[in-house]
Scaffold this motif. Sequence first.
Motif, PDB file in Angstrom:
ATOM      1  N   ARG A 265      -6.517  18.769   7.666  1.00 48.29           N
ATOM      2  CA  ARG A 265      -6.974  18.327   8.988  1.00 48.29           C
ATOM      3  C   ARG A 265      -7.799  17.041   8.869  1.00 48.29           C
ATOM      4  N   ILE A 266      -8.635  16.965   7.842  1.00 50.03           N
ATOM      5  CA  ILE A 266      -9.461  15.768   7.641  1.00 50.03           C
ATOM      6  C   ILE A 266      -8.581  14.557   7.377  1.00 50.03           C
ATOM      7  N   VAL A 267      -7.597  14.739   6.502  1.00 40.71           N
ATOM      8  CA  VAL A 267      -6.693  13.634   6.173  1.00 40.71           C
ATOM      9  C   VAL A 267      -5.911  13.190   7.402  1.00 40.71           C
TER      10      VAL A 267
ATOM     11  N   GLU B 111      -7.697   5.838   7.407  1.00 41.92           N
ATOM     12  CA  GLU B 111      -8.140   5.065   6.241  1.00 41.92           C
ATOM     13  C   GLU B 111      -8.179   5.931   4.988  1.00 41.92           C
ATOM     14  N   LEU B 112      -8.639   7.166   5.145  1.00 43.18           N
ATOM     15  CA  LEU B 112      -8.689   8.078   4.009  1.00 43.18           C
ATOM     16  C   LEU B 112      -7.272   8.385   3.522  1.00 43.18           C
ATOM     17  N   ARG B 113      -6.383   8.663   4.447  1.00 42.91           N
ATOM     18  CA  ARG B 113      -5.006   8.958   4.056  1.00 42.91           C
ATOM     19  C   ARG B 113      -4.390   7.764   3.321  1.00 42.91           C
ATOM     20  N   ALA B 114      -4.648   6.566   3.835  1.00 40.65           N
ATOM     21  CA  ALA B 114      -4.108   5.361   3.202  1.00 40.65           C
ATOM     22  C   ALA B 114      -4.637   5.209   1.787  1.00 40.65           C
ATOM     23  N   ALA B 115      -5.917   5.509   1.592  1.00 38.21           N
ATOM     24  CA  ALA B 115      -6.516   5.384   0.258  1.00 38.21           C
ATOM     25  C   ALA B 115      -5.928   6.404  -0.713  1.00 38.21           C
ATOM     26  N   LEU B 116      -5.641   7.603  -0.212  1.00 38.49           N
ATOM     27  CA  LEU B 116      -5.127   8.665  -1.076  1.00 38.49           C
ATOM     28  C   LEU B 116      -3.641   8.512  -1.385  1.00 38.49           C
ATOM     29  N   THR B 117      -2.925   7.786  -0.549  1.00 40.47           N
ATOM     30  CA  THR B 117      -1.478   7.652  -0.736  1.00 40.47           C
ATOM     31  C   THR B 117      -1.051   6.256  -1.165  1.00 40.47           C
TER      32      THR B 117
END
Length: 271
Positions: free
Chosen positions: A129-131, A136-142
């Motif tokens: 849910r957070i992602v 921006e967080l999703r972009a950093a993780l992927t």
Amino acid sequence: MNGASREALAAARESLDALTDNTSVDAAKLAEELAAVTALLQREVSLRRVLTDPSQAGEARAELAGRLLRGQVGGETVDLISGMVRSRWSQSRDLVDSVEELANIADLTAAQRSGDLDDVEDELFRFGRIVASDKELRAALTSRSASTAAKGQLLRSLLGGKARPATERVVTRLVTQPRGRSLEAGLESLSKLAAERRDRMVAVVTSAVPLSDRQKQRLGAVLAKIYGRPMHLNLDVDPTVLGGIVVQVGDEVINGTISERLEEATRRMAG
């Protein structure tokens, strides 16, 4: 997976369950070693092709796997992988996917033994849910340009000391070794595996306000009666629901919200 690979994975899961039924086996260590084998097979394409080559006898493939892995990982891991390569696989990639799945199951088994499995299920859901809500967080993780070390450090800042160890391990593997999967698909797969550890189905429940313990117990009992299986509730709060709840079990959605009733009334008036 197609027929041969499905059967091979089912047999491997049975072997893993039989192995981890023995509480003297360190399930977390087993998970770590299986993850290392996953990385090896992902990296060495020619090796995984040899280990799944149907023109070679299964025992010969198992002997090769044993020679390569013995001394690098524990005996339990060697036995599991040897058993897997004796089986027939529809394609070589299915072997890699299956070893990775066993690694995740072993980690979830470790969480179950320590009494943390419920928390791991909830943490996987919350992390998803957070992602989903933070682009921006999703972009950093992927990001393909971000290094594995950078992603690992970011995850430690997010989960370190805040989530159960099994949660941190399986999420870190997913993010740092995505192997062509989307983050969302990987998290969904992990959630399903976690639910299977207790033979439970997962219901995503969205309500306008948090449910009380009594409401959660009653809802869980009703859903278990409807579906004939124990039900784990993943709870989410969305003020736009305007009261009532939305329950999703797999592809089925049970909508009991006020907003849905208002929309239905509007449709009837318009008609």
